[in-house]
Design a protein around this motif. Structure first.
Motif, PDB file in Angstrom:
ATOM      1  N   ALA A 185       0.544  -1.299  -0.079  1.00 50.08           N
ATOM      2  CA  ALA A 185       0.013  -0.286   0.233  1.00 50.08           C
ATOM      3  C   ALA A 185       0.922   0.650  -0.355  1.00 50.08           C
ATOM      4  O   ALA A 185       0.361   2.052  -0.718  1.00 50.08           O
ATOM      5  CB  ALA A 185      -0.872  -0.423   1.463  1.00 50.08           C
ATOM      6  N   ILE A 186       1.979   1.265   0.831  1.00 54.08           N
ATOM      7  CA  ILE A 186       2.596   2.751   0.130  1.00 54.08           C
ATOM      8  C   ILE A 186       3.683   2.497  -0.797  1.00 54.08           C
ATOM      9  O   ILE A 186       3.474   3.201  -0.923  1.00 54.08           O
ATOM     10  CB  ILE A 186       3.488   1.881   1.928  1.00 54.08           C
ATOM     11  N   ALA A 187       4.077   1.739  -1.586  1.00 54.57           N
ATOM     12  CA  ALA A 187       4.315   2.251  -1.787  1.00 54.57           C
ATOM     13  C   ALA A 187       3.853   2.277  -3.901  1.00 54.57           C
ATOM     14  O   ALA A 187       3.899   3.504  -4.120  1.00 54.57           O
ATOM     15  CB  ALA A 187       4.452   0.469  -3.280  1.00 54.57           C
ATOM     16  N   LEU A 188       2.713   1.545  -3.576  1.00 52.75           N
ATOM     17  CA  LEU A 188       1.282   2.383  -4.420  1.00 52.75           C
ATOM     18  C   LEU A 188       1.053   3.895  -3.916  1.00 52.75           C
ATOM     19  O   LEU A 188       0.390   4.659  -5.028  1.00 52.75           O
ATOM     20  CB  LEU A 188      -0.280   1.452  -4.521  1.00 52.75           C
ATOM     21  N   GLU A 189       1.622   4.104  -2.572  1.00 50.72           N
ATOM     22  CA  GLU A 189       1.168   5.031  -2.532  1.00 50.72           C
ATOM     23  C   GLU A 189       1.721   6.479  -3.054  1.00 50.72           C
ATOM     24  O   GLU A 189       1.508   7.217  -3.270  1.00 50.72           O
ATOM     25  CB  GLU A 189       0.516   5.624  -1.425  1.00 50.72           C
ATOM     26  N   LEU A 190       3.099   6.363  -2.698  1.00 54.84           N
ATOM     27  CA  LEU A 190       4.022   6.833  -3.499  1.00 54.84           C
ATOM     28  C   LEU A 190       4.038   7.254  -4.979  1.00 54.84           C
ATOM     29  O   LEU A 190       4.135   7.840  -4.959  1.00 54.84           O
ATOM     30  CB  LEU A 190       5.459   6.360  -2.537  1.00 54.84           C
ATOM     31  N   GLY A 191       3.663   5.810  -4.894  1.00 56.85           N
ATOM     32  CA  GLY A 191       3.872   5.766  -6.837  1.00 56.85           C
ATOM     33  C   GLY A 191       2.525   7.690  -7.015  1.00 56.85           C
ATOM     34  O   GLY A 191       2.711   7.572  -8.143  1.00 56.85           O
ATOM     35  N   ARG A 192       1.587   6.671  -6.726  1.00 61.40           N
ATOM     36  CA  ARG A 192       0.646   7.941  -6.960  1.00 61.40           C
ATOM     37  C   ARG A 192       0.862   8.994  -7.008  1.00 61.40           C
ATOM     38  O   ARG A 192       0.185  10.513  -7.027  1.00 61.40           O
ATOM     39  CB  ARG A 192      -1.184   7.837  -5.868  1.00 61.40           C
ATOM     40  N   ALA A 193       1.460   9.367  -5.391  1.00 63.00           N
ATOM     41  CA  ALA A 193       1.726  10.307  -5.400  1.00 63.00           C
ATOM     42  C   ALA A 193       2.688  11.326  -5.893  1.00 63.00           C
ATOM     43  O   ALA A 193       3.708  12.291  -5.910  1.00 63.00           O
ATOM     44  CB  ALA A 193       2.374  10.668  -3.891  1.00 63.00           C
TER      45      ALA A 193
END
Ligand code: NDP
Length: 241
Positions: A23-31
């Motif tokens: 979830a962190i990797a996906l969120e940082l990517g989204r950011a």
């Protein structure tokens, strides 16, 4: 530019193949960050996460000092390091084998020493960087059957505060996120009675979702948190207050 944007930044997330790390990797990517997904055994899962964010997946056992160093070097010029990889080996102290003590300390605590040591000099040199280390509410409050895990997670807090003091003058921030109980493979094994007790003690009345943790990590990684270092942010629905 959106709030807590990570455009132009490169991030490494350890344990990014599943659960909270995913979830962190996906969120940082989204950011907007370029994301490197570290994993140990979950190759297909890690590659799927990397593909979703247009990043890369790199295999490394972060409990191995050489492998952890190589992971950081291979990840490239990092602006963000999230130490999320973790395991539990629960058992009462009187019966705890040395191996369960060592595995948990090595994977949860020593691993972040290895990766932070590798990233410290390059981040200091470019006078910027954000490190987020994932602890646990158990590191603050303790839990029967988790002396090894609680020691590692409490150690992370002292380690990160010291790091924040060492690196602050060079513009490098280091913070801790301490999740409460989040629904992942790590907690799926808990007995229903334990889950019900945690739920009853959580003011927000639900278990956490990995996305809840990811949002807090994104914030701390971003320039929106540029005056925050050495902080321990509980993301636990109020369980630990
Ligand atoms: P999961 O078991 O779902 O995921 C753990 C991740 O860590 C996996 O990606 C795994 O990779 C990776 N990992 C484990 N050991 C190593 C290693 N030696 N080297 C590299 N990667 C490794 O756990 P969660 O998502 O629940 O937990 C993530 C973090 O959050 C942990 O630090 C945990 O202690 C912490 N936490 C979790 C809470 C919860 O309620 N779930 C509460 C508080 C803290 P692979 O699959 O490739 O082996």
């Amino acid at each position: 530019m959106s709030f807590a944007s990570l455009e132009g930044k490169t991030a490494l997330v350890t344990g990014g193949s599943r659960g909270i790390g995913r979830a962190i990797a996906l969120e940082l990517g989204r950011a907007g960050a370029t994301v490197v997904v570290g994993y140990r055994g979950g190759k297909d899962e890690a590659e799927a996460v990397a593909a979703e964010v247009g990043g890369r997946a790199i295999q490394a056992d972060v409990a191995d000092p050489d492998a952890a160093k190589a992971l950081v070097e291979e990840a490239g010029d990092l602006d963000i390091l999230v130490n999320n990889a973790g395991i539990t080996r629960d058992g009462l102290l009187a019966r705890m084998p040395d191996e369960d003590w060592r595995d948990v300390i090595e994977t949860n605590l020593s691993a972040m020493f290895y990766t932070c040591r590798a990233v410290a000099r390059p981040m200091m040199k470019k006078r910027g960087g954000s490190i987020v280390n994932i602890s646990s509410i158990v590191g603050l409050h303790g839990n029967p059957g988790q002396t090894n895990y609680a020691a590692a997670k409490a150690g992370i807090i002292g380690f990160t505060k010291s790091l924040a003091r060492e690196l602050g003058s060079r513009g490098v921030r280091a913070n801790v996120v301490a999740p409460g109980y989040v629904s992942t493979q790590l907690t799926d094994v808990l007995p229903d009675a334990a889950k019900a007790a945690m739920l009853a003690a959580t003011p927000l009345g639900r278990l956490g979702d990995p996305k809840d943790i990811a949002g807090a990590v994104r914030f701390l990684c971003s320039d929106a948190a540029s005056f925050i270092t050495g902080e321990v942010l509980l993301v636990d629905g109020g369980l630990g207050m």
